[in-house]
Design a protein around this motif. Structure first.
Motif, PDB file in Angstrom:
ATOM      1  N   VAL A   1       8.993  -6.894  -3.233  1.00  0.00           N
ATOM      2  CA  VAL A   1       7.756  -7.392  -2.606  1.00  0.00           C
ATOM      3  C   VAL A   1       6.569  -6.529  -3.025  1.00  0.00           C
TER       4      VAL A   1
ATOM      5  N   ARG B   1      -4.108  -7.620 -10.857  1.00  0.00           N
ATOM      6  CA  ARG B   1      -4.743  -8.673 -11.660  1.00  0.00           C
ATOM      7  C   ARG B   1      -6.051  -9.113 -11.023  1.00  0.00           C
TER       8      ARG B   1
ATOM      9  N   LEU C   1       3.569   3.499  -2.614  1.00  0.00           N
ATOM     10  CA  LEU C   1       3.377   2.673  -3.815  1.00  0.00           C
ATOM     11  C   LEU C   1       2.009   2.020  -3.838  1.00  0.00           C
ATOM     12  N   ALA C   2       1.527   1.623  -2.671  1.00  0.00           N
ATOM     13  CA  ALA C   2       0.262   0.889  -2.627  1.00  0.00           C
ATOM     14  C   ALA C   2      -0.948   1.804  -2.457  1.00  0.00           C
ATOM     15  N   GLY C   3      -0.746   2.886  -1.720  1.00  0.00           N
ATOM     16  CA  GLY C   3      -1.876   3.796  -1.475  1.00  0.00           C
ATOM     17  C   GLY C   3      -2.933   3.178  -0.597  1.00  0.00           C
TER      18      GLY C   3
ATOM     19  N   ASP D   1       1.085  -5.285   4.790  1.00  0.00           N
ATOM     20  CA  ASP D   1       1.448  -6.614   4.272  1.00  0.00           C
ATOM     21  C   ASP D   1       2.828  -6.598   3.628  1.00  0.00           C
ATOM     22  N   PHE D   2       3.059  -5.585   2.799  1.00  0.00           N
ATOM     23  CA  PHE D   2       4.346  -5.502   2.107  1.00  0.00           C
ATOM     24  C   PHE D   2       5.492  -5.320   3.105  1.00  0.00           C
TER      25      PHE D   2
ATOM     26  N   LEU E   1       6.207  -4.458  -5.630  1.00  0.00           N
ATOM     27  CA  LEU E   1       5.869  -4.531  -7.054  1.00  0.00           C
ATOM     28  C   LEU E   1       5.150  -5.830  -7.385  1.00  0.00           C
ATOM     29  N   ASN E   2       5.692  -6.925  -6.870  1.00  0.00           N
ATOM     30  CA  ASN E   2       5.039  -8.214  -7.135  1.00  0.00           C
ATOM     31  C   ASN E   2       3.643  -8.252  -6.530  1.00  0.00           C
ATOM     32  N   GLY E   3       3.530  -7.746  -5.319  1.00  0.00           N
ATOM     33  CA  GLY E   3       2.231  -7.725  -4.659  1.00  0.00           C
ATOM     34  C   GLY E   3       1.228  -6.851  -5.389  1.00  0.00           C
TER      35      GLY E   3
ATOM     36  N   ASP F   1      -3.382   1.193   3.386  1.00  0.00           N
ATOM     37  CA  ASP F   1      -2.711   0.829   4.638  1.00  0.00           C
ATOM     38  C   ASP F   1      -2.544  -0.676   4.783  1.00  0.00           C
ATOM     39  N   GLU F   2      -3.578  -1.404   4.430  1.00  0.00           N
ATOM     40  CA  GLU F   2      -3.501  -2.864   4.603  1.00  0.00           C
ATOM     41  C   GLU F   2      -2.410  -3.465   3.724  1.00  0.00           C
ATOM     42  N   LEU F   3      -2.394  -2.998   2.479  1.00  0.00           N
ATOM     43  CA  LEU F   3      -1.355  -3.500   1.568  1.00  0.00           C
ATOM     44  C   LEU F   3       0.039  -3.083   2.048  1.00  0.00           C
TER      45      LEU F   3
ATOM     46  N   ASN G   1      -0.625   9.439  -2.247  1.00  0.00           N
ATOM     47  CA  ASN G   1      -0.601   8.275  -1.345  1.00  0.00           C
ATOM     48  C   ASN G   1       0.123   8.606  -0.038  1.00  0.00           C
TER      49      ASN G   1
ATOM     50  N   LYS H   1      -0.032  -8.489  -8.486  1.00  0.00           N
ATOM     51  CA  LYS H   1      -0.983  -9.544  -8.164  1.00  0.00           C
ATOM     52  C   LYS H   1      -2.351  -8.961  -7.801  1.00  0.00           C
ATOM     53  N   THR H   2      -2.350  -7.940  -6.966  1.00  0.00           N
ATOM     54  CA  THR H   2      -3.638  -7.359  -6.573  1.00  0.00           C
ATOM     55  C   THR H   2      -4.295  -6.658  -7.762  1.00  0.00           C
TER      56      THR H   2
ATOM     57  N   TYR I   1       1.005 -11.479  -0.668  1.00  0.00           N
ATOM     58  CA  TYR I   1       0.968 -10.034  -0.691  1.00  0.00           C
ATOM     59  C   TYR I   1      -0.426  -9.513  -0.995  1.00  0.00           C
TER      60      TYR I   1
END
Lengths: 286, 189
Positions: B87, B97, B45-47, B54-55, B89-91, B49-51, A18, B94-95, A45
């Motif tokens: 933020v 799920r 963590l998100a891998g 946001d985070f 981890l929670n995000g 860019d958009e996420l 990543n 959610k994504t 988020y």
């Protein structure tokens, strides 16, 4: 040796995991932050932002329920305390087979007018007589022989032995009603807490406000005759601990904080005990 | 980096005071000081860019909202990273799920056809292996082995004891080692 090589290998190769872009989009993000702060929306988020999200229950409903619960408990405790105040009829029915030896009280009367067994007049205080009830927080120095609370004690001369029925494990029905109502509320809160989405900041804030209300009520009940019940007191104390943890759960809290609360709930079987303490039907809801 | 992160410095305290007082320039200064690391970690963590954006944005929005309650018990950097990690981890949950709900059919088609031997690309395999780690292991591994945070920093950010951070890193590496056993010759040599 191999371990070290693997760690080195991992650190080197994992740099590609990543991998972020070299240029951080500072200005774009700053503009977005300013726009969102000016607009005042809540951030969702991973999905940009929206003005609001549908909540399972509206804020007004939560706050209304919490306020109603607070009012109910306060009323209940007030009624309980009022009905627990000394009256002639209560004293008359307070005769029990369990004697309670009480401290000498030079100013206390030593006779009563309603047939309650009174000690012989004290030479030092021949005029002493009558009854005096207390809620058990003072005046008792002798063994209470199994009484969990010396709720009403007749006081008299140094040699006086008064008899009293123990109301400790049998608080007034107003207290009982209030306690059951409160425990039902607590169960509802804890169920909501366990089933809520971990990402729902608004829900966390609402649960925190609700928990704060319940915490006040729990402490009121802990200071009332309800807490004299040997089974109910530990439950209320455990509930108090859990509620404190929920109240302290800030929006920026880590999952470990939530896990700790969950652990407390599981280890102390709080939910099971709560449900056991609440009679089926009738008392549920507010 | 450790020295940079260690304590709430006088500069930080001064900066916070100005932000609390409503100094817009101070807000930007705080943002500029920490945004790179927050964004990098969010991206790792998100891998995506958009996420990651946001985070990062959510982290700073929340930080500005709550900075008045910052008591200086940890460094400003640790405090910001704590918010950022929470933020993210929670995000991500959610994504995750949402994605699980959206793409069960696609997954169903690929079940049974995955072949470890058919994926010779170490980079890809490593990424998948890291992704498959439990959050607590992945978080510590990414922060320590990828982004170079110290165990002290991780401990402060994740609010876990240093020993737990080390233990999680050990677990993460052990699991990765098992998952990447096919590539053993690469590190043995």
């Amino acid at each position: 040796m191999t371990e070290d090589k693997f760690e080195e290998f991992l650190k080197t190769k994992a740099q590609s995991y990543n991998a972020p872009p070299v240029r951080v989009p500072r200005d774009e993000m700053w503009s977005a932050i300013q726009a969102k702060r000016l607009a005042g929306p809540r951030v969702i988020y991973g999905g940009g932002s929206v003005a609001s999200t549908p909540a399972r229950f509206g804020t007004k409903v939560w706050l209304g329920a919490a306020a109603a619960a607070m009012l109910l408990v306060a009323t209940g405790v007030g009624i309980g305390r009022w009905t627990a105040s000394p009256t002639v009829s209560q004293v008359a029915t307070a005769i029990s087979t369990q004697p309670v030896v009480v401290e000498p009280d030079a100013t206390a009367p030593n006779s009563n007018t309603d047939g309650v067994v009174a000690p012989a007049p004290n030479a030092a205080n021949p005029a002493a007589g009558g009854t005096q009830a207390s809620n058990g927080r003072s005046g008792v120095s002798a063994s209470q022989r199994g009484l969990t609370s010396p709720a009403r004690v007749l006081t008299g001369s140094p040699t006086s032995v008064a008899t009293a029925r123990q109301p400790a494990t049998n608080p007034s029905s107003a207290y009982q009603l209030t306690a059951v109502q409160h425990l039902s509320e607590a169960e509802a809160l804890l169920t909501s807490f366990r089933t809520r989405s971990t990402a729902d900041q608004q829900m966390d804030a609402q649960l925190g406000a609700w928990a704060r209300q319940l915490l006040s009520n729990t402490r009121l009940l802990l200071d009332s005759p309800v807490a004299n019940d040997p089974q109910r007191r530990p439950l209320l104390e455990d509930l108090e601990l859990v509620l404190v943890q929920i109240v302290q759960l800030s929006p920026g809290s880590t999952p470990q904080d939530r896990e700790m609360i969950e652990k407390t709930l599981q280890q102390d079987h709080v939910m099971t005990r709560l449900r056991t303490a609440i009679p089926a039907g009738g008392q549920r809801g507010s | 980096m450790a020295a940079y992160e260690s304590q709430s410095s006088v500069n930080d305290i001064h900066l916070i005071t100005r932000v609390v007082a409503g100094d817009a320039a101070a807000e930007r200064e705080l943002y500029d000081t920490y945004v790179d690391r927050i964004y990098r970690l969010a991206f790792r963590l998100a891998g995506d860019d958009e996420l990651a954006r946001d985070f990062t944005q959510a982290t700073f929005i929340r930080a500005f909202e709550k900075i008045g309650s910052f008591r200086g018990e940890s460094s400003l950097s640790t405090w910001l990273h704590s918010i950022g990690v929470s933020v993210a981890l929670n995000g991500l949950r959610k994504t995750k799920r949402q994605r699980n709900r959206e793409a069960p059919m696609e997954e169903g088609l690929t079940v049974g056809s995955t072949n470890v031997q058919a994926e010779p690309d170490l980079k890809e395999r490593l990424a998948r292996a890291i992704d498959s780690l439990a959050d607590k292991y992945r978080m510590v591994f990414v922060m320590h082995d990828v982004e170079g945070y110290t165990h002290e920093e991780i401990s402060g950010t994740l609010n876990i004891p240093i020993g737990t951070s080390k233990s999680h890193l050990f677990q993460a590496r052990s699991k990765l080692r098992v998952m990447l056993a096919d590539f053993a010759p690469e590190w043995v040599s």
